[in-house]
Write an enzyme that holds these catalytic residues in place. Sequence first.
Site, mmCIF file in Angstrom:
data_model
loop_
_atom_site.group_PDB
_atom_site.id
_atom_site.type_symbol
_atom_site.label_atom_id
_atom_site.label_comp_id
_atom_site.label_asym_id
_atom_site.label_seq_id
_atom_site.Cartn_x
_atom_site.Cartn_y
_atom_site.Cartn_z
ATOM 1 N N ILE A 129 46.655 46.550 50.725
ATOM 2 C CA ILE A 129 45.275 46.355 51.184
ATOM 3 C C ILE A 129 45.242 46.313 52.709
ATOM 4 O O ILE A 129 44.411 46.981 53.350
ATOM 5 C CB ILE A 129 44.669 45.071 50.564
ATOM 6 C CG1 ILE A 129 44.518 45.249 49.041
ATOM 7 C CG2 ILE A 129 43.321 44.745 51.200
ATOM 8 C CD1 ILE A 129 44.001 44.022 48.299
ATOM 9 N N TYR A 156 45.181 29.028 43.197
ATOM 10 C CA TYR A 156 44.771 30.288 43.852
ATOM 11 C C TYR A 156 43.250 30.347 43.990
ATOM 12 O O TYR A 156 42.717 30.718 45.033
ATOM 13 C CB TYR A 156 45.305 31.450 43.009
ATOM 14 C CG TYR A 156 45.093 32.836 43.561
ATOM 15 C CD1 TYR A 156 45.862 33.312 44.630
ATOM 16 C CD2 TYR A 156 44.164 33.703 42.997
ATOM 17 C CE1 TYR A 156 45.694 34.602 45.123
ATOM 18 C CE2 TYR A 156 43.986 34.993 43.477
ATOM 19 C CZ TYR A 156 44.761 35.444 44.537
ATOM 20 O OH TYR A 156 44.583 36.725 45.013
ATOM 21 N N LYS A 168 41.186 30.562 47.473
ATOM 22 C CA LYS A 168 40.278 31.665 47.795
ATOM 23 C C LYS A 168 38.858 31.158 48.034
ATOM 24 O O LYS A 168 38.144 31.700 48.874
ATOM 25 C CB LYS A 168 40.330 32.731 46.697
ATOM 26 C CG LYS A 168 41.713 33.393 46.577
ATOM 27 C CD LYS A 168 42.177 33.998 47.899
ATOM 28 C CE LYS A 168 43.452 34.803 47.774
ATOM 29 N NZ LYS A 168 43.837 35.479 49.032
ATOM 30 N N ILE A 177 42.979 45.187 42.320
ATOM 31 C CA ILE A 177 43.287 46.344 43.154
ATOM 32 C C ILE A 177 44.763 46.658 42.919
ATOM 33 O O ILE A 177 45.599 45.749 43.049
ATOM 34 C CB ILE A 177 43.073 46.004 44.655
ATOM 35 C CG1 ILE A 177 41.659 45.434 44.907
ATOM 36 C CG2 ILE A 177 43.371 47.207 45.538
ATOM 37 C CD1 ILE A 177 40.513 46.377 44.632
ATOM 38 N N THR A 216 48.192 47.107 43.571
ATOM 39 C CA THR A 216 49.146 46.890 44.667
ATOM 40 C C THR A 216 50.361 46.207 44.033
ATOM 41 O O THR A 216 50.284 45.772 42.876
ATOM 42 C CB THR A 216 48.569 45.915 45.727
ATOM 43 O OG1 THR A 216 48.478 44.614 45.125
ATOM 44 C CG2 THR A 216 47.196 46.326 46.239
#
Length: 267
Positions: free
Chosen positions: A9, A165, A169, A198, A200
């Site tokens: 990203i 997490y 965030k 995404i 990755t």
Amino acid sequence: MILTGAGQIGMAIARRMGYGMKIIVGDKKQENAQTVAKTMNDAGFDVVPVEMDLSDRASIRRMIAEAQKYGAITMLVNAAGVSPSQAPIEAILKVDLYGTAVLLEEMGRVIAPGGVGVTISSQSGHRMKQLTPEEDEQLACTPAEELLALPLLQPENIRDTLHAYQLAKRCNEKRVMAESVKWGAKGARINSISPGIIVTPLAIDEFNGPRGEFYKNMFAKCPAGRPGTADEVANAAELLMSHKGDFITGADFLIDGGATASYFYGP
Ligand SMILES: NC(=O)c1ccc[n+]([C@@H]2O[C@H](COP(=O)([O-])OP(=O)(O)OC[C@H]3O[C@@H](n4cnc5c(N)ncnc54)[C@H](O)[C@@H]3O)[C@@H](O)[C@H]2O)c1
């Protein structure tokens, strides 16, 4: 430009916005920084790799000092982080929550007038239940060095790494709001982007981790019907970081193929 996190990203955003600039890329894994620097330098960019630990203020300051050797810092892309399947609770809080807060604070001191930044948050922050207004304000405004002592971040209040997490965030988004006020005094802007899934290395670790089936099901059933790509995140970053985004600051941009909408209101 300072790029933290030599991942997919971060690189996609740096390639979109960093042409003609000196780019300092910092990563805890020096080999990742070197790989991104080589890929980009072979494509006409001007990238210097450095070793940098987002969870360590001294390390962040060293990276900033390195960047300042080349002139004023006008752009920040923060795409360093660990995911729920990659690290224990303490590391997620130290890197994703505390580290991001420190980076935004340190960068707010040195960002050039008219500068811009983005930090990568996550759809995970949107999925967690609402916090109280007091908790939101604590995440936004508590001095960075005191953040990890907040009651809502104590072990007895955190279920698992995914919850840690999500809290990290959510904190990123709140921090960006509070920091944008300080950055604004310099005519600088800072926003966050909350990507969905995404593809990755970080997401692939999630696909292969304990919540793999959950994540695959999530993108299969979301309106887009697929995971996203880092270049699509760069599309949003381009809006936020270019002059087209001059009126956007202190905001969070959810780009998840509709997965959050589907989670709350879908079948
Ligand atoms: N990929 C996704 O589906 C997704 C979704 C939502 C949010 N995100 C967020 O996007 C950001 C970038 O992730 P990505 O998917 O590009 O992953 P990636 O694995 O390609 O890159 C992340 C990079 O961060 C580095 N890093 C980890 N800990 C660090 C530390 N303490 N200091 C410095 N660098 C460190 C890693 O070495 C790695 O190079 C992360 O914050 C992640 O939480 C990713």
